[in-house]
Design an enzyme around this catalytic site. Structure first.
Site, PDB file in Angstrom:
ATOM      1  N   ARG A 131      11.060 -16.448  20.515  1.00  0.00           N
ATOM      2  CA  ARG A 131       9.948 -16.595  21.464  1.00  0.00           C
ATOM      3  C   ARG A 131       9.053 -15.359  21.454  1.00  0.00           C
ATOM      4  NH1 ARG A 131      12.827 -16.988  26.672  1.00  0.00           N
ATOM      5  NH2 ARG A 131      10.768 -17.046  27.565  1.00  0.00           N
ATOM      6  N   LYS A 140      22.234 -16.091  30.955  1.00  0.00           N
ATOM      7  CA  LYS A 140      22.972 -14.817  30.803  1.00  0.00           C
ATOM      8  C   LYS A 140      23.672 -14.442  32.095  1.00  0.00           C
ATOM      9  CE  LYS A 140      19.165 -13.104  29.216  1.00  0.00           C
ATOM     10  NZ  LYS A 140      17.992 -12.593  28.560  1.00  0.00           N
ATOM     11  N   ASP A 172      20.615 -17.688  23.664  1.00  0.00           N
ATOM     12  CA  ASP A 172      19.453 -16.993  24.230  1.00  0.00           C
ATOM     13  C   ASP A 172      19.018 -15.838  23.336  1.00  0.00           C
ATOM     14  OD1 ASP A 172      17.489 -16.399  26.339  1.00  0.00           O
ATOM     15  OD2 ASP A 172      18.587 -14.511  26.373  1.00  0.00           O
ATOM     16  N   SER A 218      16.509 -18.653  30.166  1.00  0.00           N
ATOM     17  CA  SER A 218      16.931 -17.454  29.447  1.00  0.00           C
ATOM     18  C   SER A 218      17.647 -16.487  30.399  1.00  0.00           C
ATOM     19  CB  SER A 218      15.685 -16.803  28.833  1.00  0.00           C
ATOM     20  OG  SER A 218      15.945 -15.501  28.422  1.00  0.00           O
ATOM     21  N   HIS A 260      18.923  -9.303  39.165  1.00  0.00           N
ATOM     22  CA  HIS A 260      18.116  -9.312  37.950  1.00  0.00           C
ATOM     23  C   HIS A 260      16.661  -9.170  38.334  1.00  0.00           C
ATOM     24  CE1 HIS A 260      17.064 -10.237  33.797  1.00  0.00           C
ATOM     25  NE2 HIS A 260      16.018 -10.854  34.320  1.00  0.00           N
TER      26      HIS A 260
HETATM   27  N1  URA Z   1      13.787 -11.791  30.514  1.00  0.00           N
HETATM   28  C1  URA Z   1      14.663 -12.596  29.883  1.00  0.00           C
HETATM   29  O1  URA Z   1      15.848 -12.312  29.799  1.00  0.00           O
HETATM   30  N2  URA Z   1      14.198 -13.735  29.347  1.00  0.00           N
HETATM   31  C2  URA Z   1      12.901 -14.106  29.422  1.00  0.00           C
HETATM   32  O2  URA Z   1      12.559 -15.169  28.929  1.00  0.00           O
HETATM   33  C3  URA Z   1      11.992 -13.256  30.081  1.00  0.00           C
HETATM   34  C4  URA Z   1      12.468 -12.097  30.635  1.00  0.00           C
END
Ligand code: URA
Length: 447
Positions: free
Chosen positions: A172, A191, A165, A187, A86
Site C-alpha cells: 500500500r 496487529k 499486514d 491494518s 495505538h
Molecule cells: N498504521 C498502520 O499500522 N496501518 C495503516 O494502514 C496506517 C497506519
C-alpha cells in the site's frame, strides 16, 4: 487452502462495487500472504477498495483473515489487566513513552508492540532506540515476563504477528493505497488484536499533521476500529485528539526521549501532559482496574484486579511516580536509563518572523523538516539519525519577539539544512492577539 477463486474475477467484482463472498475474502488474504496472488493483482484490488470500500461483513472477515495469517499472543498469564494504546500517528507524538510507564505505575500492564516511522510521522521504536543499549526485539516469553514483573513493555511486533499486514502495508505504501478507512482500520486492528491485549485505546489524530485531516473521516475511522475491536472481544475506545500543531516542543528521536523523561519526572509541556493523562484515564477504566478516575484527580479505590493501588494518572505523573517504571522498563531491555542521550553536532536557529503570539506552527511542515534533517526514513530499510530533529522554543499562545530564535534545527549533516528550512516556509503564524484556546482532546467513541 485451495484456489477456489479466480483473482481477476475478484478484482472485477470489487472494481464494479460488488461485495466479495466471505470465503473469497479468506482466500484472497491467504493467497496473497503465501505468494499465490501477485503484487500487481493485489495492488489493483487494493485500489478498487480505495474507491469502492468494503461492506461491514467483508471488513470483519478481511481483518479476521489478517489475524489468522499469523500467531495470536496469549497474555492471560501476566497476572494483571492488560491494555494497549495505538496512535494513528502524528508529529512530536511521544505520548507512548510517557503513557506506557504511567499506566503501569497505576497498576495496569501495557504490552505495546510498536512500529518504526515512515514518512513525516515518527515511530516509537526509532525514538526508544536513541537510548544507548536499548533493544526493540524481545522474544515473546521475555515480553510476557517483563509485563508481569515491570508492567510495561515497548517492543517490536514479531514477524509472526499478522504477516498479511506486513506484506499488504508495504504494498500500500508504494501504490498510493494507504488512505482508505477499511484498509487502515483492518491494518491497525489486526496487529492489535493479534497482540493479545484485553483492552485497547485508540488515539485517532485529526488535523494537518495527521492521516485524517477532516473530523468526519477521523470519526468514521474511529467508529470502524472500535467496531472491529468489539467484534473480536477486545474492549476498545477511541479518543479523537487534535494534530494541527506538533505535540510538545520537539520532533526527532533523542530530542523526544529527553522531553518524555522530563515529563515523567513531573515536568514536560502542557499539551503532552493533557493528551497523555486523558488517554491514561481511559486505559485504566477500560482495563477495569478501578472505578473511573475523576478528572478532578480524586484517587480511585484500589481494585482487586491490579496489584498496585489505582491513583489518578495526573497526580502520578506530576509526582514523578511513573519515572521509576520507565527506568525499569528501559533497563529490562538493555538500555541505560542514566546514559547521556546523543546530541546533534549542528544546531541552527530560525528566528520568529514577527513579534506577537505564536498562533500556528504547522505540524506537517515540522514533521517534514525533522524527517529531512535525518530523523525519519523514506524507505523501510533506511537508517534514522538519533540526533536529528526540530525543537520549538515557544508553544502555541506564547509571546514571541521578532528576530529572536524560535526554531532549532538539529542535525549531524549540515547539507540537510537547506531542504529542511524550505519545508518550514510559511509554517509559523504570529498574531498580535493570543489565539483562542482550542481543546486538544475531543470525542470519545465507544462500541
Ligand atoms: N498504521 C498502520 O499500522 N496501518 C495503516 O494502514 C496506517 C497506519
Amino acid at each position: 487452502m485451495s484456489a477456489d477463486f479466480d483473482v481477476v474475477d475478484l478484482i472485477r467484482a470489487k472494481r464494479d462495487g460488488r461485495s466479495l463472498p466471505l470465503a473469497a475474502v479468506d482466500w484472497l488474504v491467504d493467497a496473497y500472504t503465501h505468494g499465490r496472488v501477485a503484487d500487481e493483482q493485489m495492488s489493483a484490488y487494493l485500489m478498487a477498495v480505495v474507491w469502492r470500500g468494503m461492506s461491514p461483513p467483508e471488513l470483519d472477515r478481511w481483518t479476521a483473515a489478517m489475524i489468522a495469517s499469523g500467531e495470536r499472543l496469549d497474555l492471560a498469564g501476566v497476572g494483571r489487566p492488560t491494555v494497549d494504546k495505538h496512535s494513528t500517528g502524528g508529529v512530536g507524538d511521544k505520548v507512548s513513552l510517557v503513557l506506557v510507564p504511567l499506566v503501569a505505575a497505576c497498576g495496569v500492564a501495557v504490552p505495546q508492540l510498536s512500529g518504526r516511522g515512515l514518512g513525516h510521522t515518527g515511530g516509537t521504536l526509532d525514538k526508544m532506540e536513541s537510548i544507548p543499549g536499548w533493544r526493540a526485539d524481545l522474544p515473546v516469553e521475555r515480553m510476557r515476563r517483563q509485563l508481569a514483573e515491570v508492567g510495561a513493555v515497548i517492543c517490536a511486533a514479531g514477524a509472526g504477528l499478522a504477516p498479511a499486514d506486513r506484506r499488504l502495508y508495504a504494498l500500500r505504501d508504494v501504490t498510493g493505497t494507504v488512505e482508505s478507512i477499511p484498509l487502515i482500520a483492518s491494518s491497525i486492528m489486526s496487529k492489535k488484536i493479534a497482540e493479545g491485549t484485553s483492552a485497547l485505546v485508540l488515539d485517532v489524530k485529526v488535523g494537518s499533521g495527521a492521516f485524517m485531516t477532516s473530523l468526519d473521516d477521523a470519526r468514521e475511522l474511529a467508529r470502524t476500529m472500535v467496531g472491529l475491536g468489539a467484534a473480536a472481544g477486545v474492549r476498545t475506545e477511541a479518543v479523537l485528539t487534535r494534530m494541527d500543531h506538533p505535540l510538545g516542543r520537539t520532533a526527532g528521536n533523542a530530542l523526544e526521549v529527553a522531553e518524555a523523561v522530563d515529563t515523567l519526572r513531573g515536568g514536560g509541556p502542557r499539551d503532552l501532559v493533557e493528551v497523555t493523562v486523558a488517554l491514561a484515564r481511559v486505559m485504566i477504566q477500560l482495563a477495569g482496574a478501578g472505578r473511573a478516575v475523576g478528572a478532578g484527580g480524586a484517587p480511585a479505590a484500589p481494585d482487586a484486579g491490579g496489584p498496585r493501588a489505582v491513583r489518578d494518572p495526573a497526580e502520578v505523573l506530576a509526582a514523578g511516580d511513573a519515572y521509576p517504571v520507565w527506568r525499569e522498563m528501559v533497563a529490562a531491555q538493555g538500555g541505560d536509563p542514566d546514559a547521556v542521550l546523543p546530541r546533534a553536532t549542528h544546531i541552527e536557529t530560525v528566528p520568529a518572523p514577527a513579534s506577537g503570539y505564536l498562533a500556528h506552527l504547522d505540524a506537517r511542515a515540522v514533521g517534514i523538516a525533522a524527517w529531512r534533517l535525518g530523523a525519519g526514513r523514506a524507505r523501510k530499510e533506511d537508517a534514522v539519525s538519533a540526533t536529528a530533529g526540530v525543537r520549538w522554543r515557544a508553544g502555541i499562545g506564547d509571546r514571541v519577539t521578532a528576530g529572536e530564535p524560535l526554531l532549532e534545527m538539529h542535525t549531524d549533516d549540515p547539507t540537510t539544512l537547506g531542504r529542511a528550512l524550505a519545508a518550514l516556509a510559511g509554517a509559523v503564524t504570529v498574531t498580535p492577539q493570543p489565539p483562542p484556546p482550542t481543546p486538544l482532546v475531543g470525542d470519545h467513541i465507544r462500541a
